[in-house]
Design a protein around this motif. Structure first.
Motif, PDB file in Angstrom:
ATOM      1  N   GLU A  87      -4.556  10.729  -3.359  1.00 33.96           N
ATOM      2  CA  GLU A  87      -5.018   9.356  -3.522  1.00 33.96           C
ATOM      3  C   GLU A  87      -3.910   8.465  -4.056  1.00 33.96           C
ATOM      4  O   GLU A  87      -3.759   7.305  -3.630  1.00 33.96           O
ATOM      5  N   LEU A  88      -3.116   8.977  -4.980  1.00 34.94           N
ATOM      6  CA  LEU A  88      -2.027   8.186  -5.545  1.00 34.94           C
ATOM      7  C   LEU A  88      -0.976   7.861  -4.486  1.00 34.94           C
ATOM      8  O   LEU A  88      -0.488   6.727  -4.415  1.00 34.94           O
ATOM      9  N   VAL A  89      -0.636   8.829  -3.657  1.00 33.45           N
ATOM     10  CA  VAL A  89       0.382   8.607  -2.628  1.00 33.45           C
ATOM     11  C   VAL A  89      -0.103   7.600  -1.587  1.00 33.45           C
ATOM     12  O   VAL A  89       0.625   6.683  -1.191  1.00 33.45           O
ATOM     13  N   VAL A  90      -1.349   7.747  -1.137  1.00 36.75           N
ATOM     14  CA  VAL A  90      -1.910   6.795  -0.170  1.00 36.75           C
ATOM     15  C   VAL A  90      -1.965   5.405  -0.789  1.00 36.75           C
ATOM     16  O   VAL A  90      -1.672   4.401  -0.132  1.00 36.75           O
ATOM     17  N   LYS A  91      -2.305   5.338  -2.064  1.00 35.93           N
ATOM     18  CA  LYS A  91      -2.375   4.052  -2.767  1.00 35.93           C
ATOM     19  C   LYS A  91      -0.996   3.404  -2.853  1.00 35.93           C
ATOM     20  O   LYS A  91      -0.872   2.175  -2.737  1.00 35.93           O
ATOM     21  N   LEU A  92       0.042   4.202  -3.043  1.00 36.47           N
ATOM     22  CA  LEU A  92       1.402   3.666  -3.077  1.00 36.47           C
ATOM     23  C   LEU A  92       1.796   3.084  -1.726  1.00 36.47           C
ATOM     24  O   LEU A  92       2.420   2.015  -1.647  1.00 36.47           O
ATOM     25  N   HIS A  93       1.445   3.786  -0.644  1.00 40.46           N
ATOM     26  CA  HIS A  93       1.702   3.259   0.696  1.00 40.46           C
ATOM     27  C   HIS A  93       1.030   1.896   0.868  1.00 40.46           C
ATOM     28  O   HIS A  93       1.651   0.930   1.341  1.00 40.46           O
ATOM     29  N   GLU A  94      -0.250   1.837   0.523  1.00 40.76           N
ATOM     30  CA  GLU A  94      -1.006   0.598   0.719  1.00 40.76           C
ATOM     31  C   GLU A  94      -0.457  -0.535  -0.138  1.00 40.76           C
ATOM     32  O   GLU A  94      -0.265  -1.659   0.344  1.00 40.76           O
ATOM     33  N   TYR A  95      -0.170  -0.258  -1.387  1.00 39.07           N
ATOM     34  CA  TYR A  95       0.317  -1.290  -2.308  1.00 39.07           C
ATOM     35  C   TYR A  95       1.664  -1.849  -1.848  1.00 39.07           C
ATOM     36  O   TYR A  95       1.857  -3.074  -1.801  1.00 39.07           O
ATOM     37  N   CYS A  96       2.582  -0.974  -1.511  1.00 37.36           N
ATOM     38  CA  CYS A  96       3.926  -1.429  -1.118  1.00 37.36           C
ATOM     39  C   CYS A  96       3.895  -2.189   0.207  1.00 37.36           C
ATOM     40  O   CYS A  96       4.623  -3.171   0.390  1.00 37.36           O
ATOM     41  N   THR A  97       3.057  -1.753   1.135  1.00 39.58           N
ATOM     42  CA  THR A  97       2.973  -2.433   2.428  1.00 39.58           C
ATOM     43  C   THR A  97       2.341  -3.806   2.287  1.00 39.58           C
ATOM     44  O   THR A  97       2.861  -4.804   2.817  1.00 39.58           O
ATOM     45  N   ASN A  99       2.209  -5.700  -0.287  1.00 40.26           N
ATOM     46  CA  ASN A  99       3.051  -6.597  -1.087  1.00 40.26           C
ATOM     47  C   ASN A  99       4.473  -6.729  -0.550  1.00 40.26           C
ATOM     48  O   ASN A  99       5.347  -7.272  -1.236  1.00 40.26           O
ATOM     49  N   ASN A 100       4.680  -6.232   0.674  1.00 46.03           N
ATOM     50  CA  ASN A 100       5.988  -6.360   1.353  1.00 46.03           C
ATOM     51  C   ASN A 100       7.130  -5.813   0.506  1.00 46.03           C
ATOM     52  O   ASN A 100       8.201  -6.423   0.400  1.00 46.03           O
ATOM     53  N   ILE A 101       6.905  -4.660  -0.105  1.00 47.91           N
ATOM     54  CA  ILE A 101       7.926  -3.993  -0.912  1.00 47.91           C
ATOM     55  C   ILE A 101       8.619  -2.938  -0.061  1.00 47.91           C
ATOM     56  O   ILE A 101       7.960  -2.100   0.560  1.00 47.91           O
ATOM     57  N   ASP A 102       9.924  -2.996  -0.007  1.00 46.45           N
ATOM     58  CA  ASP A 102      10.681  -1.982   0.725  1.00 46.45           C
ATOM     59  C   ASP A 102      10.652  -0.690  -0.096  1.00 46.45           C
ATOM     60  O   ASP A 102      11.110  -0.671  -1.242  1.00 46.45           O
ATOM     61  N   TYR A 103      10.131   0.383   0.468  1.00 47.44           N
ATOM     62  CA  TYR A 103       9.910   1.590  -0.313  1.00 47.44           C
ATOM     63  C   TYR A 103      10.128   2.841   0.543  1.00 47.44           C
ATOM     64  O   TYR A 103      10.201   2.781   1.768  1.00 47.44           O
ATOM     65  N   ALA A 104      10.217   3.967  -0.140  1.00 46.00           N
ATOM     66  CA  ALA A 104      10.314   5.261   0.541  1.00 46.00           C
ATOM     67  C   ALA A 104       9.568   6.304  -0.272  1.00 46.00           C
ATOM     68  O   ALA A 104       9.628   6.308  -1.513  1.00 46.00           O
ATOM     69  N   ARG A 150      -0.506  -3.134  10.593  1.00 47.44           N
ATOM     70  CA  ARG A 150       0.340  -3.537   9.472  1.00 47.44           C
ATOM     71  C   ARG A 150       1.016  -2.339   8.819  1.00 47.44           C
ATOM     72  O   ARG A 150       2.112  -2.455   8.267  1.00 47.44           O
ATOM     73  N   PHE A 151       0.357  -1.173   8.892  1.00 46.77           N
ATOM     74  CA  PHE A 151       0.889   0.035   8.249  1.00 46.77           C
ATOM     75  C   PHE A 151       1.724   0.877   9.200  1.00 46.77           C
ATOM     76  O   PHE A 151       2.223   1.936   8.806  1.00 46.77           O
ATOM     77  N   GLY A 152       1.850   0.466  10.444  1.00 46.00           N
ATOM     78  CA  GLY A 152       2.728   1.135  11.400  1.00 46.00           C
ATOM     79  C   GLY A 152       2.375   2.590  11.628  1.00 46.00           C
ATOM     80  O   GLY A 152       1.206   2.956  11.785  1.00 46.00           O
ATOM     81  N   ALA A 153       3.406   3.440  11.612  1.00 46.53           N
ATOM     82  CA  ALA A 153       3.217   4.861  11.901  1.00 46.53           C
ATOM     83  C   ALA A 153       2.374   5.565  10.844  1.00 46.53           C
ATOM     84  O   ALA A 153       1.729   6.569  11.134  1.00 46.53           O
TER      85      ALA A 153
END
Length: 276
Positions: A87-97, A99-104, A150-153
């Motif tokens: 849940e935390l990892v999926v939440k990080l994907h959603e939050y960064c996308t 808010n247009n944050i470049d992340y990995a 919006r979330f691409g791949a």
């Protein structure tokens, strides 16, 4: 880089010294042995693929590093889900996308965490029920990612993979088995063809499992006895044909009594790691 996960390997009957393998051998327990094959197939296949396009949706709770300020920004772990790691990892994907944050979010194949796995079928069933409920809770909570360009791949590959191959696959498998049994009972199926098809499926799956298993042994520079190698070859088909369908049924029935046990962790007995 907001998060990175490593590979989790099974330490049952492995002798460790100062964090390194002193003597490697595969578990004496047949159930734990089959989980070695299962773990290797998982970590050396799908997770490497998802890492290619920043699409990892899970970092094992046993072993991960996270950027603290980003984790705090998304609200940290959710104590209302049993799959808090995913849940935390999926939440990080959603939050960064959003808010247009470049992340990995990456997967470090050379970073290893040794853990124990259940050696009793009852404990293994408890674990897999919890995993499946946690998977459902995470995917349902973040369903906005489903088929969202919006979330691409991450949406069209990762989320879809976990939805079909992980969440729904046990229902598809159990339904398929019941369909074959019903077709046989009604004399509507070509039994020799069915058995041949099932054999091809088992052999193909066994080849994939052994490829992942022996690749892991080779890349980790571990020494494997002839007996353990032979045991792996024999058990790979047993794991694929029998244990897989047992766990499929367990995952299907995980939702029975969901309201009462959706936050129940369940106690699992584990063996102590052999440290010197």
């Amino acid at each position: 880089m907001v998060a990175v996960g490593g590979i989790v390997r099974i330490s049952n009957d492995v002798e460790l010294e100062n964090g390194r393998v002193k003597h490697y051998r595969l578990p004496r327990s047949i159930l734990a042995f089959m989980q070695v094959l299962e773990y290797d197939r998982s970590f050396l296949a799908s997770r490497i693929l998802f890492d290619r396009f920043n699409g990892s949706l899970i970092i094992s709770g046993a072993f991960g590093l996270f950027k603290k300020d980003t984790v705090i920004a998304v609200g940290g772990y959710d104590n209302k889900t049993m799959g808090e790691d995913m849940e935390l990892v999926v939440k990080l994907h959603e939050y960064c996308t959003v808010n247009n944050i470049d992340y990995a979010i990456r997967y470090a194949t050379d970073a290893i965490c040794w853990t124990q796995v259940p050696e009793r079928l009852r404990d293994l069933c408890k674990q897999r029920k919890r995993w499946h409920l946690g998977l459902f809770q995470s995917m349902y909570k973040h369903r906005v990612m489903f088929s969202n360009h919006r979330f691409g791949a991450v949406s069209f590959v990762s989320y879809l993979y976990f939805l079909i191959y992980e969440l729904l696959s046990p229902f598809i498998e159990v339904f398929g088995v019941f369909t074959m049994v019903l077709a046989w009972w009604c004399d509507l199926i070509n039994v020799p063809f069915m058995l041949l098809f099932f054999l091809i499926y088992a052999v193909f799956g066994g080849v994939l499992t052994l490829t992942a298993f022996f690749s892991r042994i080779y890349t980790a520079d571990l020494t494997l006895s002839f007996g353990d190698g032979l045991k792996a070859v024999c058990l790979c088909l047993f794991e694929l044909v029998f244990l897989r369908f047992i766990l499929a049924w367990v995952r299907c029935t995980a939702f029975i009594g969901y309201r009462k046990k959706k936050l129940s962790w369940g106690r699992i007995e584990r063996r102590k790691i052999d440290l010197k």
